[in-house]
Write a protein that holds these residues in place. Structure first.
Motif, PDB file in Angstrom:
ATOM      1  N   TYR A   1       4.935  -2.503   2.917  1.00  0.00           N
ATOM      2  CA  TYR A   1       5.081  -1.576   4.031  1.00  0.00           C
ATOM      3  C   TYR A   1       4.824  -2.261   5.371  1.00  0.00           C
ATOM      4  O   TYR A   1       5.379  -1.872   6.389  1.00  0.00           O
ATOM      5  N   VAL A   2       3.974  -3.276   5.367  1.00  0.00           N
ATOM      6  CA  VAL A   2       3.655  -3.988   6.605  1.00  0.00           C
ATOM      7  C   VAL A   2       4.551  -5.214   6.728  1.00  0.00           C
ATOM      8  O   VAL A   2       4.494  -6.124   5.901  1.00  0.00           O
ATOM      9  N   ASN A   3       5.386  -5.251   7.754  1.00  0.00           N
ATOM     10  CA  ASN A   3       6.254  -6.397   7.987  1.00  0.00           C
ATOM     11  C   ASN A   3       5.489  -7.494   8.720  1.00  0.00           C
ATOM     12  O   ASN A   3       4.810  -7.224   9.706  1.00  0.00           O
ATOM     13  N   THR A   4       5.614  -8.719   8.237  1.00  0.00           N
ATOM     14  CA  THR A   4       4.874  -9.818   8.856  1.00  0.00           C
ATOM     15  C   THR A   4       5.760 -10.970   9.294  1.00  0.00           C
ATOM     16  O   THR A   4       5.264 -11.940   9.872  1.00  0.00           O
TER      17      THR A   4
ATOM     18  N   CYS B   1      -3.796 -10.736   3.019  1.00  0.00           N
ATOM     19  CA  CYS B   1      -2.842 -11.759   3.472  1.00  0.00           C
ATOM     20  C   CYS B   1      -2.186 -11.316   4.773  1.00  0.00           C
ATOM     21  O   CYS B   1      -2.119 -12.083   5.736  1.00  0.00           O
ATOM     22  N   ALA B   2      -1.704 -10.085   4.804  1.00  0.00           N
ATOM     23  CA  ALA B   2      -1.116  -9.562   6.037  1.00  0.00           C
ATOM     24  C   ALA B   2      -2.152  -9.537   7.153  1.00  0.00           C
ATOM     25  O   ALA B   2      -1.840  -9.819   8.314  1.00  0.00           O
ATOM     26  N   GLY B   3      -3.387  -9.229   6.796  1.00  0.00           N
ATOM     27  CA  GLY B   3      -4.447  -9.190   7.801  1.00  0.00           C
ATOM     28  C   GLY B   3      -4.677 -10.538   8.454  1.00  0.00           C
ATOM     29  O   GLY B   3      -4.878 -10.624   9.669  1.00  0.00           O
ATOM     30  N   ARG B   4      -4.655 -11.598   7.665  1.00  0.00           N
ATOM     31  CA  ARG B   4      -4.851 -12.948   8.232  1.00  0.00           C
ATOM     32  C   ARG B   4      -3.705 -13.308   9.172  1.00  0.00           C
ATOM     33  O   ARG B   4      -3.926 -13.904  10.236  1.00  0.00           O
ATOM     34  N   ILE B   5      -2.489 -12.947   8.788  1.00  0.00           N
ATOM     35  CA  ILE B   5      -1.339 -13.228   9.654  1.00  0.00           C
ATOM     36  C   ILE B   5      -1.453 -12.438  10.953  1.00  0.00           C
ATOM     37  O   ILE B   5      -1.213 -12.969  12.047  1.00  0.00           O
TER      38      ILE B   5
ATOM     39  N   GLY C   1       2.800  -0.749  18.513  1.00  0.00           N
ATOM     40  CA  GLY C   1       2.086  -0.172  19.650  1.00  0.00           C
ATOM     41  C   GLY C   1       0.587  -0.120  19.461  1.00  0.00           C
ATOM     42  O   GLY C   1      -0.144   0.338  20.340  1.00  0.00           O
ATOM     43  N   PHE C   2       0.103  -0.580  18.305  1.00  0.00           N
ATOM     44  CA  PHE C   2      -1.341  -0.651  18.076  1.00  0.00           C
ATOM     45  C   PHE C   2      -1.692  -2.019  17.504  1.00  0.00           C
ATOM     46  O   PHE C   2      -0.815  -2.754  17.031  1.00  0.00           O
ATOM     47  N   VAL C   3      -2.962  -2.366  17.546  1.00  0.00           N
ATOM     48  CA  VAL C   3      -3.424  -3.659  17.046  1.00  0.00           C
ATOM     49  C   VAL C   3      -3.707  -3.524  15.551  1.00  0.00           C
ATOM     50  O   VAL C   3      -4.464  -2.647  15.123  1.00  0.00           O
ATOM     51  N   GLN C   4      -3.072  -4.379  14.760  1.00  0.00           N
ATOM     52  CA  GLN C   4      -3.224  -4.276  13.317  1.00  0.00           C
ATOM     53  C   GLN C   4      -4.643  -4.649  12.893  1.00  0.00           C
ATOM     54  O   GLN C   4      -5.240  -5.574  13.423  1.00  0.00           O
ATOM     55  N   GLN C   5      -5.164  -3.905  11.936  1.00  0.00           N
ATOM     56  CA  GLN C   5      -6.488  -4.194  11.377  1.00  0.00           C
ATOM     57  C   GLN C   5      -6.417  -4.174   9.860  1.00  0.00           C
ATOM     58  O   GLN C   5      -5.654  -3.405   9.273  1.00  0.00           O
ATOM     59  N   VAL C   6      -7.241  -5.001   9.238  1.00  0.00           N
ATOM     60  CA  VAL C   6      -7.469  -4.947   7.796  1.00  0.00           C
ATOM     61  C   VAL C   6      -8.972  -5.101   7.598  1.00  0.00           C
ATOM     62  O   VAL C   6      -9.560  -6.086   8.042  1.00  0.00           O
TER      63      VAL C   6
END
Length: 554
Positions: A203-206, A318-322, A334-339
């Motif tokens: 769901y999260v494009n990186t 993994c997406a969080g590190r990217i 429009g928002f800052v991604q967080q994990v």
């Protein structure tokens, strides 16, 4: 005081008594009274305007409790491929763009497929596949061309995109490039060469964050332009207020603030801070030094306010590190991604509680993990009194609902996503599990403050209302829990009145009652008087914010 406007129609006030009326009298941008046609006409000033909407229905303006309005706005800025049904048609659109774009400049479009979802992009083209880099090269050899994949949350993974050879070259992508994220797939031909086509399975494009550093990003001016465009789109469906609980990045908050100062913001906007931090220590410093304006009830006025901070629970490491490596790049979101792990989520909540910052978080299907954390935080801080918000609830149980009631927190739901668009993962649930999916009925009956939002896909609140009423899943037509259905009137409250509680404005908006803001949607039909499926077909004839018409031919 005399009324300067009289609106005549079928009026649903959504007040505590469930009053219906024939007209609304408005003065100074607020509701003066509701009642019979004759009684309201007696209140008019000599120069008052009278708008007779005949059989139309007047309701409090919709309050989209998870709007992502700025996100939808940025989607309006890039050229569309909507309606292209073959590779030849896509290439024709790209060729036309190349003719009017200086050589060397990027051509970046919207995704292939039909908005707003862009489901199954390859299947929307006659060839059943995406155009390759060589095909794109044939019509735009001197321009880097990038057709992005839609976000997985817009549509349904896998999400497809493609690039031409120059775009690959400028980003340093070769046949030997291996994405860090295993969910990002760069397709190759039989000889091992890149075709230019890629897809993202999560769901999260990186791919943009990790590999496409040369591709254009949205500017601050783009954000302002996008908000202005989307604001009119939301007004056209009767939305007068939005709550951005998923958080807005600093540039987006700045854009809203500037529009409000210029007097061009016609959407009542309640924003939550989407902060940039990379560690718990940095989070503590940001909460202490940079977010005093967001403490407590926050700051702002009747048109724009900021309150609280968004803190994510869970996510793909993994997406969080990217994302953390490119923390300044918001992309479409429009928002800052967080994990955050559950442990870090709890630590951040404790920090927020210490700094009187109410937390807004997305539970999704992890409410059973989020609720115990909040119960521990509530032992130290009055999170219910501070109106912490648990958003985007999908899966739940009676025990979860009871916990939310004990906590006193507010909640939001995205019914169209979980019971219509992304319902397939839940089709195997038993009867109780299905009933408690996106649990509007049970939250409402338990007295938990609950509002509903659109998540911008689609952004029409009437679609959201219909999803709560019918609970129909899109691929099978199955009812996702007969016992979870709500009446149209309850759904209407969740989509309008109830959202005011999220921004401490329940005594200012959400009802057509004395002294409340004259925020009104004029609908072509009464959503409480038609079949559930027919609610989606209702249109908005006119929209008023604070006594001012922002949509409609009057």
């Amino acid at each position: 005081m005399r009324a300067n406007q009289i609106l005549i129609g079928n009026v649903i006030t959504l007040d505590d008594a469930g009053t219906r009326a024939e007209a609304v009298a408005i003065a100074g941008g607020r509701v003066l009274a509701t009642g019979t046609r004759e009684a309201m006409l007696e209140l008019r000033a000599p120069n008052a305007k009278v708008h007779d909407f005949g059989g139309a229905t007047l309701v409090p303006g919709f309050n989209d409790a998870h709007a992502h309005m700025d996100t939808l706005g940025t989607r309006q800025l890039r050229p569309t491929l909507e309606g292209d049904r073959s590779i030849a048609e896509v290439l024709g659109t790209i060729a036309a763009l190349a003719r009017r774009t200086p050589k060397g400049q990027w051509i970046v479009t919207m995704p292939i497929g039909e908005p707003p979802y862009y489901f199954d992009a390859p299947t929307t083209l006659a060839e059943g596949r995406m155009p390759t880099r060589q095909e794109l090269d044939s019509v735009a050899p001197d321009h880097p061309v990038y057709i992005p994949a839609p976000g997985g949350y817009w549509g349904q993974p896998p999400c497809w995109g493609t690039m031409n050879s120059l775009a690959l070259q400028l980003n340093g992508i070769t046949r030997d490039t291996v994405p860090t994220n295993p969910n990002t797939v760069l397709e190759k031909d039989a000889s091992g060469e890149l075709t230019g086509v890629f897809h993202e399975k999560s769901y999260v494009n990186t791919i943009e964050l990790e590999l496409l550093h040369a591709a254009p990003r949205f500017t601050y001016e783009d954000r302002c332009d996008g908000i202005a465009r989307a604001m009119q789109m939301y007004h056209r469906v009767g939305t007068t207020s939005i709550y951005e609980g998923h958080g807005c990045a600093p540039e987006v908050i700045a854009a809203y603030r500037e529009m409000n100062e210029r007097g061009t913001l016609t959407m009542r906007t309640s924003a939550v801070v989407s902060p940039r931090w990379r560690s718990l220590d940095e989070a503590a410093q940001v909460m202490r030094d940079a977010l005093p304006m967001a403490r407590g009830r926050g700051m702002g006025d009747a048109m724009f306010r900021v309150s609280g901070v968004f803190v994510a629970h869970g996510g793909d490491p993994c997406a969080g590190r990217i994302q953390q490596a490119r923390i300044d790049d918001m992309g479409w979101s429009g928002f800052v991604q967080q994990v955050n792990s559950t442990e870090d989520f709890e630590a951040l909540c404790m920090l927020a509680g210490r700094h009187d910052l109410r937390v807004h978080t997305i539970a999704s299907d992890k409410l059973s993990k989020v609720a115990p954390v909040l119960e521990r935080v509530a032992q130290h801080f009055p999170i219910g009194q501070r109106r912490w918000v648990v958003e985007h609830i999908s899966r739940s149980s009676p025990e979860d609902i009871a916990a939310l009631k004990r906590l006193g927190v507010a909640t939001t739901l995205i019914p169209a996503q979980y019971v219509w668009k992304h319902g397939t993962p839940f089709l195997s649930f038993d009867e109780q599990g299905m009933n408690y999916l996106s649990p509007a009925k049970y939250l409402h009956e338990a007295g938990v403050p609950v509002a509903a939002g659109t998540d911008a896909v689609p952004y029409n609140p009437l679609f959201c209302i219909a999803s709560m009423v019918t609970r129909r899943e899109r691929t099978t037509g199955r009812t996702m829990g007969e016992g979870g259905k709500v009446t149209a009137e309850v759904a209407l409250r969740l989509a309008s009145r109830n959202g005011a509680y999220l921004s401490f404005e329940e005594n200012e908006k959400g009802q057509l009652a004395y002294a409340y803001h004259a925020d009104i949607a004029v609908l072509s039909a009464d959503p409480t008087a038609v079949d559930g499926e027919a609610i989606r077909d209702i249109t908005c004839r006119a929209t008023m914010v604070g006594g001012r018409w922002v949509h409609g031919e009057l």
